[in-house]
Design an enzyme around this catalytic site. Structure first.
Site, mmCIF file in Angstrom:
data_model
loop_
_atom_site.group_PDB
_atom_site.id
_atom_site.type_symbol
_atom_site.label_atom_id
_atom_site.label_comp_id
_atom_site.label_asym_id
_atom_site.label_seq_id
_atom_site.Cartn_x
_atom_site.Cartn_y
_atom_site.Cartn_z
ATOM 1 C CB CYS A 191 44.336 10.979 46.707
ATOM 2 S SG CYS A 191 43.742 9.374 46.176
ATOM 3 C CG HIS A 226 47.506 6.609 48.153
ATOM 4 N ND1 HIS A 226 46.736 5.697 48.829
ATOM 5 C CD2 HIS A 226 46.698 7.156 47.197
ATOM 6 C CE1 HIS A 226 45.512 5.694 48.320
ATOM 7 N NE2 HIS A 226 45.456 6.569 47.341
HETATM 8 N N1 LIG Z 1 39.038 7.733 49.492
HETATM 9 C C1 LIG Z 1 40.038 8.522 49.096
HETATM 10 O O1 LIG Z 1 41.176 8.418 49.562
HETATM 11 C C2 LIG Z 1 39.785 9.585 48.055
HETATM 12 C C3 LIG Z 1 40.776 10.529 47.826
HETATM 13 C C4 LIG Z 1 40.556 11.531 46.889
HETATM 14 C C5 LIG Z 1 39.351 11.580 46.218
HETATM 15 N N2 LIG Z 1 38.410 10.649 46.451
HETATM 16 C C6 LIG Z 1 37.155 10.772 45.737
HETATM 17 O O2 LIG Z 1 36.182 11.253 46.668
HETATM 18 C C7 LIG Z 1 34.909 10.693 46.376
HETATM 19 C C8 LIG Z 1 34.385 9.942 47.597
HETATM 20 O O3 LIG Z 1 35.253 8.876 47.886
HETATM 21 P P1 LIG Z 1 35.158 8.053 49.241
HETATM 22 O O4 LIG Z 1 36.386 7.229 49.268
HETATM 23 O O5 LIG Z 1 34.844 8.933 50.389
HETATM 24 O O6 LIG Z 1 33.906 7.089 48.944
HETATM 25 P P2 LIG Z 1 32.959 6.325 49.985
HETATM 26 O O7 LIG Z 1 33.668 6.069 51.266
HETATM 27 O O8 LIG Z 1 32.433 5.163 49.233
HETATM 28 O O9 LIG Z 1 31.778 7.367 50.258
HETATM 29 C C9 LIG Z 1 30.866 7.722 49.248
HETATM 30 C C10 LIG Z 1 29.913 8.757 49.792
HETATM 31 O O10 LIG Z 1 29.028 9.140 48.737
HETATM 32 C C11 LIG Z 1 27.664 8.939 49.175
HETATM 33 N N3 LIG Z 1 26.838 8.580 48.031
HETATM 34 C C12 LIG Z 1 26.930 7.497 47.245
HETATM 35 N N4 LIG Z 1 25.943 7.510 46.316
HETATM 36 C C13 LIG Z 1 25.218 8.624 46.531
HETATM 37 C C14 LIG Z 1 24.077 9.195 45.925
HETATM 38 N N5 LIG Z 1 23.483 8.641 44.869
HETATM 39 N N6 LIG Z 1 23.604 10.376 46.421
HETATM 40 C C15 LIG Z 1 24.202 10.957 47.474
HETATM 41 N N7 LIG Z 1 25.285 10.464 48.106
HETATM 42 C C16 LIG Z 1 25.779 9.314 47.638
HETATM 43 C C17 LIG Z 1 27.767 7.822 50.185
HETATM 44 O O11 LIG Z 1 26.603 7.837 50.990
HETATM 45 P P3 LIG Z 1 26.060 6.513 51.746
HETATM 46 O O12 LIG Z 1 26.911 6.370 52.976
HETATM 47 O O13 LIG Z 1 24.648 6.863 52.060
HETATM 48 O O14 LIG Z 1 26.211 5.366 50.814
HETATM 49 C C18 LIG Z 1 29.031 8.241 50.932
HETATM 50 O O15 LIG Z 1 28.738 9.308 51.801
HETATM 51 C C19 LIG Z 1 35.120 9.808 45.137
HETATM 52 O O16 LIG Z 1 34.832 10.564 43.987
HETATM 53 C C20 LIG Z 1 36.594 9.476 45.182
HETATM 54 O O17 LIG Z 1 37.124 9.189 43.921
HETATM 55 C C21 LIG Z 1 38.588 9.650 47.359
#
Ligand SMILES: NC(=O)c1ccc[n+]([C@@H]2O[C@H](COP(=O)([O-])OP(=O)(O)OC[C@H]3O[C@@H](n4cnc5c(N)ncnc54)[C@H](OP(=O)(O)O)[C@@H]3O)[C@@H](O)[C@H]2O)c1
Length: 342
Positions: free
Chosen positions: A127, A244
């Protein structure tokens, strides 16, 4: 209509993705939401209807038309063999394949044409790199880019839903004078200059870079197709909820005037210039939250010829992740691309 699956639907990015799919009127036929076993029994709202969240099943996920991956790099690696056997087109928010030379890394307004080279799998960049490239690409096109040095001020939602909950608990504890949850570096009232763990595969003579710092530089070079771009970032987590910010110092190959640089940034479709500091108009993460523009301001010409400084802020959950993922899916299905919603 397109049969859509969201893997990681309960997370910070997954939930924003559902909002953007709805706002962009993406032609969702069937919608299937996957998360971990922890979310069994949960439901999420889409277009006024409740949708059950299912435990991830790789083979089932691979049978949809379009799969949005938003559950972390480890989950992407785990489902990849099934996805490769299946027919789904994939818009991937995770870092698992971003630097794989066979997989396009796409910011639609910058290198959208690369989507068609993806043989079905296209990555959304980190991001911080997405927001940065919206400002660097017009400067690269107009003047050539020699170097880019960046300091980021990254919102806590960038680390996912659980870190947002941690910040809330720490703020409550600090303000009420209670014992805060144990953490090596609290997020509340702090600035933590180390995001994403220790980067692997960096020359020991260069010292320790964080994973985020390496991603920002390597991905920016890939998106801009400029492997010789001199670049480094210092990435800092700050207790901002979302959006950010980045302080950017560039050296351009030609030596444009300040007003030429301003005009190039102004002409970029995703950039919103906020640059009247004497009237207190400049980018802040709070103002950029919830929007789809990259706010750019504090533009200054520096002493070194061809060098400029500016500050940007952008919503990393929308433009830095969910909206870019939806735009990539629109390109994958030859649909009109939504440039901005908010
Ligand atoms: N946050 C940002 O600003 C951002 C920006 C760009 C890219 N990203 C990328 O996007 C991805 C998600 O980030 P996030 O910030 O949304 O993380 P997050 O809020 O921690 O959400 C993680 C998600 O993945 C699910 N998950 C975790 N372990 C799993 C498994 N073994 N099988 C299936 N689902 C699973 C979680 O489900 P549960 O709710 O059931 O735990 C939740 O839905 C990451 O790769 C991150 O680097 C994030």
């Amino acid at each position: 209509m397109i049969d859509v699956a969201v893997v990681g639907a309960t997370g910070a990015v997954g939930k924003e993705l559902l909002t953007v799919l709805e706002q962009a009127r993406f032609p969702v036929g069937r919608l299937t939401l996957y998360a971990s076993e922890r979310s069994a029994g949960a439901t999420l709202c889409f277009r006024g209807g409740e949708h059950a969240v299912l435990p991830l099943d790789a083979a089932a996920a691979a049978a949809h038309d379009e799969v949005f991956l938003c559950a972390g790099a480890g989950v992407t690696r785990a489902v990849l063999p099934a996805l490769r056997r299946g027919r789904a087109r994939v818009s991937d928010n995770t870092s698992a394949l971003r630097l794989d030379p066979r997989v396009p890394l796409v910011v639609p307004e910058v290198n959208g044409a690369r989507v068609q080279e993806g043989r079905g799998h296209v990555c959304v960049p980190n991001c911080t790199a997405v927001l940065l490239c919206h400002a660097l690409a017009p400067l690269q096109r107009a003047f050539g880019l020699k170097s880019a040095w960046v300091a980021s001020y990254q919102a806590v939602s960038g680390a996912g839903r659980r870190e947002l909950e941690r910040l809330g608990a720490e703020l409550r504890a600090d303000l009420l004078g209670e014992a805060a949850p144990a953490a090596p570096h609290p997020l509340a009232f702090n600035a933590v200059p180390f995001i994403g763990g220790v980067a692997a595969a960096v020359d020991a003579a260069c010292g320790v870079f964080s994973g985020e710092e390496i991603k920002v530089a390597a991905e920016t070079r890939k998106i801009l197709e400029q492997p010789d771009l001199e670049m480094a970032a210092t990435c800092v987590r700050v207790p901002v909820l979302r959006a950010h910010s980045e302080a950017v110092f560039v050296e351009l190959k030609s030596r444009p005037a300040l007003e030429e640089v301003r005009a190039a940034l102004h002409a970029a479709p995703s950039v919103e210039l906020r640059d009247e500091p004497e009237k207190l108009v400049f980018p802040t993460p709070r103002a950029a939250s919830g929007g789809d523009g990259i706010h750019v301001g504090r533009l200054r010409r520096l002493e070194r010829p061809g060098s400029f400084a500016f500050f940007l802020a952008g919503d990393q959950l929308r433009k830095g992740a969910a909206l870019t993922a939806v735009q990539i899916a629109q390109l994958q299905w030859d649909l009109p691309v939504t440039l901005r919603i908010a």
